[in-house]
Each structure stands twice: as C-alpha cells, then as structure tokens.
Design a protein around this motif. Structure first.
Motif, PDB file in Angstrom:
ATOM      1  N   ALA A 101       0.862  -1.161   0.000  1.00  0.00           N
ATOM      2  CA  ALA A 101       0.000   0.000   0.000  1.00  0.00           C
ATOM      3  C   ALA A 101       0.898   1.210   0.000  1.00  0.00           C
ATOM      4  O   ALA A 101       1.740   1.328   0.824  1.00  0.00           O
ATOM      5  CB  ALA A 101      -0.867   0.009   1.219  1.00  0.00           C
ATOM      6  N   VAL A 102       0.763   2.098  -0.970  1.00  0.00           N
ATOM      7  CA  VAL A 102       1.823   3.036  -1.315  1.00  0.00           C
ATOM      8  C   VAL A 102       1.475   4.436  -0.877  1.00  0.00           C
ATOM      9  O   VAL A 102       0.388   4.890  -1.112  1.00  0.00           O
ATOM     10  CB  VAL A 102       2.043   3.029  -2.837  1.00  0.00           C
ATOM     11  N   ALA A 103       2.450   5.141  -0.263  1.00  0.00           N
ATOM     12  CA  ALA A 103       2.288   6.570  -0.043  1.00  0.00           C
ATOM     13  C   ALA A 103       3.495   7.239  -0.653  1.00  0.00           C
ATOM     14  O   ALA A 103       4.587   7.029  -0.191  1.00  0.00           O
ATOM     15  CB  ALA A 103       2.206   6.885   1.437  1.00  0.00           C
ATOM     16  N   LEU A 104       3.309   8.009  -1.706  1.00  0.00           N
ATOM     17  CA  LEU A 104       4.425   8.584  -2.462  1.00  0.00           C
ATOM     18  C   LEU A 104       4.444  10.077  -2.244  1.00  0.00           C
ATOM     19  O   LEU A 104       3.516  10.762  -2.598  1.00  0.00           O
ATOM     20  CB  LEU A 104       4.250   8.259  -3.947  1.00  0.00           C
ATOM     21  N   PHE A 164       6.207   5.739  -0.207  1.00  0.00           N
ATOM     22  CA  PHE A 164       7.303   6.169  -1.063  1.00  0.00           C
ATOM     23  C   PHE A 164       7.466   7.683  -0.902  1.00  0.00           C
ATOM     24  O   PHE A 164       6.494   8.421  -1.002  1.00  0.00           O
ATOM     25  CB  PHE A 164       7.022   5.880  -2.531  1.00  0.00           C
ATOM     26  N   VAL A 165       8.693   8.142  -0.724  1.00  0.00           N
ATOM     27  CA  VAL A 165       8.976   9.569  -0.602  1.00  0.00           C
ATOM     28  C   VAL A 165       9.960   9.977  -1.690  1.00  0.00           C
ATOM     29  O   VAL A 165      11.105   9.494  -1.708  1.00  0.00           O
ATOM     30  CB  VAL A 165       9.553   9.913   0.792  1.00  0.00           C
ATOM     31  N   GLY A 166       9.544  10.818  -2.590  1.00  0.00           N
ATOM     32  CA  GLY A 166      10.411  11.261  -3.667  1.00  0.00           C
ATOM     33  C   GLY A 166      11.420  12.276  -3.181  1.00  0.00           C
ATOM     34  O   GLY A 166      11.093  13.180  -2.418  1.00  0.00           O
ATOM     35  N   ARG A 167      12.666  12.115  -3.612  1.00  0.00           N
ATOM     36  CA  ARG A 167      13.746  13.027  -3.213  1.00  0.00           C
ATOM     37  C   ARG A 167      14.404  13.583  -4.462  1.00  0.00           C
ATOM     38  O   ARG A 167      14.610  12.892  -5.461  1.00  0.00           O
ATOM     39  CB  ARG A 167      14.811  12.278  -2.391  1.00  0.00           C
ATOM     40  N   GLN A 168      14.822  14.860  -4.395  1.00  0.00           N
ATOM     41  CA  GLN A 168      15.534  15.479  -5.517  1.00  0.00           C
ATOM     42  C   GLN A 168      16.973  14.967  -5.564  1.00  0.00           C
ATOM     43  O   GLN A 168      17.542  14.609  -4.568  1.00  0.00           O
ATOM     44  CB  GLN A 168      15.514  16.991  -5.371  1.00  0.00           C
TER      45      GLN A 168
END
Length: 473
Positions: A26-29, A469-473
């Motif tokens: 179960a995804v948290a982006l 999920f945590v997007g990073r630069q």
C-alpha cells in the motif's frame, strides 16, 4: 499530472530495476517539486519519448488538478494514564489506577504517538462537573457548585499542555454522558455547563478549537438524545460562545454510526442558525452504512467530515482498508482510532500497556499503530486530496498535494502480489524514491532507496501490505 504506468501525451517505457521490484504494497508517495509548483511545466531534461508500458502492467493515475477535501489530521481518543479504566485496576487510597506506567514510559508513549508518527488530534471524555444544578438561572453560573478536578477537566488540561509542543493542534471534549438531572426540556442548562467548562479551559491558557456536544447521542449509555435537542443546544450555546469571544466550533453529532449521524444531521443542518456554529460533522463506524449520505449532506453545506472513533481488534489490515475508504470514498478530512494507549485487557488501542500479576510490565505496539503512521507521518494537515485511479481492482489509491509535495497512498487488498508501472509524467522531477513499508512482518520498515531513470520505476505490491514512497531530488 502524475501518470503511473499509462500513456499520456508523452509516452514512456516501463523500467524494471531490481530495487524497484522489491517495493511493496500500500503506497504513499511524497514527491518534492523541482521548481516548487507541482502544476508548472517540468524541465524537458526530465522527460523524453519512450515506448508504452509492458503488456499487463497495472496502471495508477494521479490527477493533481482535481481537488477534493483538505486533510485536518489523524488522532485518537485519550484517557489519562492514571484512569482506572486504562488498566482496569484501582487504588483505594489514591482513588486512581492501581497500575500506572512510570513517568519515563509515559513520555516514550507520548513521543511515539505525537512525534514518531505525527498525530495532531486528541479527543477526550471529561467527567461530569455539576452534580446538582447550581441555580435556577442558566445564564448565571455559581462556580462553587462546579468541580474541575482530575478527569473532570484539570487532568486533561495538563495532558494537552504536554502535547501542544509536539504538534497537536486539534483537541476537543466529547462527554460520554451529561448530568443525570438534565433533560431534553432544559437545553439551556447544558449550554451553561459547556460555557463554564470552556471558560475554565481558557482561564488555564487553552481555548478548545472544537467541542463535541455529546459522544454517541444514539447510544443508550449516552441517553439517546434526539437531533432536535442537539439543535436547540447549539442555538443557545453558539451565540453565547460568540458573545464571549470564543472561536470554538461545534462538532455534531459524533454518533455511534453514520446512519444515526445522518438522521440527526438532517435536523441540525436544516436550521440556518444552528448550522453557522458547526465546525465539522462526525460519526463512528460501529454499524455499517450511511457514510455516502453524510458525505452528500456535508458537501451540501461545505462542512468537513471526521471519522472520530473506531477500532479493529486483532485485524490490523481492516484498519488499513477503513482509512483508505473513509478518506478516498467518503471524503473524511480527519480519521481517529479509538485509543492512543490502553491496557492490554482491551484490543482497541494503538499502544498496548501490559500488566502482569498486578504489576506494570511495559508497553508495545499494535500493527494499527504502523498503519496509521503510513498516513499521519506523511499526509499532514493542510494537504489536499486529489484525483487518483487504479487499474487494478485490488489496489486502492488516495493521493494528496501539500504545496510542492505530492503523496499517494495505495493499498493492495488482494491475496496476491500486484505489479504496477509508475511513470511520473508532467510532474515534479525526482532523483530517487525512499520507501517505508508495513506488512504482517514489517513495521514501517525503511526499504532501500530506488534511483529513478528519467522519472520512472516499477513496483511489486505484496498482498496485504502498506508502503510509503517519498520522492527526493
């Protein structure tokens, strides 16, 4: 617009890196924008033309331009650590619990709830404060007839003061019952009772942002209070709050289930005078049905929806599906579990206080704690839910925008793994994706970061799991 695993005006090949295949269910982006505005055009260097996704790949589509409710946070109902009901023990000398966690463990429990998973809401049940009517005039209070000690008020004040520095912004009383001498014939007396309580809190340095008229007015323990009585209380209480400068908004009806809530809300919200003092509509989930009707009524009057109490016992994954459904299907702006902490004799808590042969034996965490954290740590108050669809019937999704950050929560409700293609088209640029997962064997486990190849990755979602999920630069 984020598009995961489908073709848009630009088309993209899917990418199957080994790290991407490990990502779970179960995804948290949360994705940080390159330029700050998630709707602004993205630099051409982030994108190019690629082929279509592989045949059979799942498709998740996020539409940041389609806005729904604004999130107001996550929380629980609170009982004091020395409340006898917490551990079902009683000390005849102190008249409080016979088993109480030591101060050091109390601090750890509080930190786990309000720092580690970022809860921002506290609901509590004050005891009765006016055992006999103070006088015959509900507009003039004789404070000598009121008692604010411990669970009646002052214990809760002290507890809330510990939480505010940790980020708690929403706290509100919801009395389990009202004074036995009060009836539907004297709503002004209850309005006085509330005013006196709120004045006392303000004198102690706290002004409740909200107040729930009564907990579960449709439940026999509370007395079965009709919508007409709640409406009449609000019509009296609302103007008195305004006249004294209170900013406190009223929560109604905080009912046993959504069907009962809907019946009482129809009466309350049809009254324009009462309606202007209502800050949110609230219900619990102890009987099925009614959420869609509450949603329609709340949207009609522009009011947020709160699910303020429920628990799922031994079934941790039921709580994952409840959170997703209440937010994505029924428009809840706030979701609260039953107890933040409670004794191990009960199964309705996030943190379990253990006892053994009449002694304190520590505390541990139910898996619902970690499921809650998959949302509460990343979907912060002020986030706006946006459009999200899934091509996989077993994968449920909810997505949010908060400034330049986008968050997506997807829940694989099936009994087998699901593979999805994630393609970040027309959205923020990211260099990698960090991942956190809760499953039957993992508790908000940090997974290896996934390097992105031109803003693309694929993920296999294990059965019955929740991942962030945590997007990073």
């Amino acid at each position: 617009m984020f598009v995961f695993g489908m073709r848009t005006a630009r088309t993209f090949h899917h990418v199957r890196t080994p790290a991407a295949r490990t990502i779970g269910a179960a995804v948290a982006l949360a994705v940080a924008a390159c330029g700050g505005d998630s709707t602004a055009p993205v630099a051409a260097a982030c994108f190019a033309d690629f082929g279509a996704p592989a045949s059979g790949a799942g498709i998740v589509t996020i539409d940041p331009a389609s806005h729904f409710q604004t999130m107001q946070g996550f929380g629980t109902t609170e009982r004091l650590f020395d409340d006898p009901h917490v551990t079902e023990t009683f000390n005849q000398t102190t008249k409080r619990a016979g088993i109480i966690p030591p101060a050091a463990d109390q601090g750890k429990i509080i930190d786990a709830l309000y720092t580690q998973i970022g809860l921002t809401r506290v609901r509590f049940h004050p005891d009765l404060i006016e055992p006999v009517n103070d006088n015959a005039d509900p507009n003039v209070a004789d404070l000598s007839k009121f008692d604010f000690a411990w669970q009646k008020s002052d214990g809760h004040i002290a507890y809330i003061k510990r939480l505010i520095p940790l980020g708690v912004t929403t706290y509100f009383a919801s009395p389990i019952t009202i004074e036995p001498w009060m009836t539907t014939a004297n709503p002004a007396e209850y309005a006085e009772w509330v005013i006196v309580l709120l004045r006392h809190w303000r004198e102690q340095g706290l002004e409740m942002p909200y107040y729930s008229i009564i907990n579960e007015p449709g439940y026999v323990r509370s007395g079965i209070w009709p919508g007409t009585w709640l409406r009449d209380v609000i019509r009296i209480l609302g103007p008195r709050l305004a006249a004294e400068g209170f900013k406190t908004k009223l929560i109604v009806p905080d009912d046993w289930d959504a069907n009962q809530a809907f019946a009482r809300l129809q009466v309350i919200l049809a009254d324009a005078e009462a309606r202007k003092y209502v800050g949110a509509v609230a219900y619990h989930l102890y009987n099925p049905g009614g959420e869609a009707q509450v949603k329609q009524l709340a949207e009609q009057y522009g009011l947020p929806i709160w699910m303020t109490e429920f628990s799922t016992g031994d079934d941790w994954f039921q709580w994952a599906t409840v959170m997703q459904r209440e937010i994505a299907d029924y428009g809840a702006s706030a979701v609260d579990y039953m107890w933040g902490f409670f004794g191990d004799w009960d199964k309705a808590q996030l943190i379990r206080i253990r006892t053994n042969n009449g002694s304190y034996a520590g505390f541990d965490f139910n898996r619902q704690y970690y499921v809650t954290g998959q949302y509460s740590k990343f979907v912060r108050p002020g986030a706006i839910r946006v459009g999200a669809t899934s091509g996989e019937s077993d994968v449920k999704v909810a997505a949010f925008v908060n400034g330049a950050q986008e968050t997506v929560v997807a829940t694989n409700t099936g009994n087998s793994d699901r593979t999805l293609q994630f393609e970040l088209g027309n959205g923020p640029c990211t260099a990698r994706v960090d991942a956190i997962r809760t499953s039957e064997t993992e508790s908000m486990k940090t997974l290896p970061s996934i390097p992105l190849d031109r803003s693309r990755f694929s993920a296999t979602l294990p059965a019955k799991s929740v991942t962030t999920f945590v997007g990073r630069q």
